[in-house]
Design a protein around this motif. Structure first.
Motif, PDB file in Angstrom:
ATOM      1  N   ARG A  10     -30.850 -36.877   5.021  1.00 41.96           N
ATOM      2  CA  ARG A  10     -30.577 -36.276   5.679  1.00 41.96           C
ATOM      3  C   ARG A  10     -31.420 -36.923   7.215  1.00 41.96           C
ATOM      4  O   ARG A  10     -31.078 -37.700   7.366  1.00 41.96           O
ATOM      5  N   GLN A  11     -32.710 -36.466   6.637  1.00 40.82           N
ATOM      6  CA  GLN A  11     -33.350 -37.670   6.766  1.00 40.82           C
ATOM      7  C   GLN A  11     -33.409 -38.908   7.601  1.00 40.82           C
ATOM      8  O   GLN A  11     -33.847 -39.977   8.135  1.00 40.82           O
ATOM      9  N   ARG A  12     -33.360 -39.178   5.992  1.00 40.61           N
ATOM     10  CA  ARG A  12     -33.535 -40.357   5.912  1.00 40.61           C
ATOM     11  C   ARG A  12     -32.465 -41.080   6.546  1.00 40.61           C
ATOM     12  O   ARG A  12     -32.425 -42.636   7.548  1.00 40.61           O
ATOM     13  N   LEU A  13     -31.015 -40.845   6.563  1.00 32.82           N
ATOM     14  CA  LEU A  13     -30.217 -41.532   7.623  1.00 32.82           C
ATOM     15  C   LEU A  13     -30.093 -40.978   8.677  1.00 32.82           C
ATOM     16  O   LEU A  13     -29.735 -42.416   9.665  1.00 32.82           O
ATOM     17  N   THR A  14     -30.687 -39.948   9.377  1.00 35.31           N
ATOM     18  CA  THR A  14     -30.901 -40.199  11.001  1.00 35.31           C
ATOM     19  C   THR A  14     -32.032 -41.281  11.345  1.00 35.31           C
ATOM     20  O   THR A  14     -31.763 -41.449  12.337  1.00 35.31           O
ATOM     21  N   GLU A  15     -33.303 -41.402  10.808  1.00 35.44           N
ATOM     22  CA  GLU A  15     -34.334 -42.358  10.990  1.00 35.44           C
ATOM     23  C   GLU A  15     -33.560 -43.703  11.370  1.00 35.44           C
ATOM     24  O   GLU A  15     -33.671 -44.505  12.043  1.00 35.44           O
ATOM     25  N   ALA A  16     -33.402 -44.145  10.392  1.00 33.96           N
ATOM     26  CA  ALA A  16     -32.459 -45.474  10.066  1.00 33.96           C
ATOM     27  C   ALA A  16     -30.839 -45.937  10.526  1.00 33.96           C
ATOM     28  O   ALA A  16     -31.290 -46.777  10.877  1.00 33.96           O
ATOM     29  N   LEU A  17     -30.192 -44.646  10.865  1.00 31.16           N
ATOM     30  CA  LEU A  17     -29.114 -45.290  11.318  1.00 31.16           C
ATOM     31  C   LEU A  17     -28.387 -44.712  12.931  1.00 31.16           C
ATOM     32  O   LEU A  17     -27.458 -44.653  13.365  1.00 31.16           O
ATOM     33  N   ALA A  18     -29.470 -43.489  13.027  1.00 31.44           N
ATOM     34  CA  ALA A  18     -29.736 -42.266  14.586  1.00 31.44           C
ATOM     35  C   ALA A  18     -27.685 -42.694  14.742  1.00 31.44           C
ATOM     36  O   ALA A  18     -26.664 -42.886  15.539  1.00 31.44           O
ATOM     37  N   PRO A  19     -27.601 -41.559  12.892  1.00 34.92           N
ATOM     38  CA  PRO A  19     -25.747 -41.751  13.577  1.00 34.92           C
ATOM     39  C   PRO A  19     -25.452 -40.182  14.536  1.00 34.92           C
ATOM     40  O   PRO A  19     -26.570 -39.146  14.973  1.00 34.92           O
ATOM     41  N   VAL A  20     -24.658 -40.260  15.758  1.00 35.99           N
ATOM     42  CA  VAL A  20     -24.581 -39.126  15.859  1.00 35.99           C
ATOM     43  C   VAL A  20     -22.797 -38.310  15.539  1.00 35.99           C
ATOM     44  O   VAL A  20     -23.022 -36.908  16.087  1.00 35.99           O
ATOM     45  N   GLU A  21     -22.781 -38.250  13.462  1.00 36.22           N
ATOM     46  CA  GLU A  21     -22.894 -37.434  12.762  1.00 36.22           C
ATOM     47  C   GLU A  21     -22.667 -37.078  11.710  1.00 36.22           C
ATOM     48  O   GLU A  21     -22.781 -38.740  11.463  1.00 36.22           O
ATOM     49  N   LEU A  22     -23.504 -36.496  11.019  1.00 34.43           N
ATOM     50  CA  LEU A  22     -23.653 -36.900  10.352  1.00 34.43           C
ATOM     51  C   LEU A  22     -22.988 -35.285   9.045  1.00 34.43           C
ATOM     52  O   LEU A  22     -23.909 -34.557   8.977  1.00 34.43           O
TER      53      LEU A  22
END
Length: 87
Positions: A10-22
């Motif tokens: 979750r942390q890596r995807l949030t940092e790299a891709l700034a998702p609006v839903e995850l």
């Protein structure tokens, strides 16, 4: 350990891709007896503006790049649903 992996993903995807839903789900229970058992089977559903105009292969590559060294070492299998907002 699996909860830690989910949080790292979750942390890596949030940092790299700034998702609006995850959503990141541990699916290890579905793979009991499988050769990769215990190494991590996960499902990631991610909606990010970064995916706009990208084809599915490009989107998956972006996810893999964000996870980097977790792929060969901490994740045995990863199912990905990657969409841009509005899709």
């Amino acid at each position: 350990m699996t909860v830690e992996k989910v949080e790292r993903i979750r942390q890596r995807l949030t940092e790299a891709l700034a998702p609006v839903e995850l959503d990141v789900i541990d699916e290890g229970h579905k793979h009991a007896g499988h050769s990769g058992e215990g190494r991590g089977h996960f499902f990631a559903r991610i909606v990010s503006p970064a995916f706009a105009g990208k084809n599915p292969i490009e989107r998956h590559r972006m996810v893999y790049a964000a996870l980097g060294d977790m792929m060969p070492d901490g994740i045995h299998a990863l199912a990905i649903e990657a969409k841009a907002p509005g899709e």
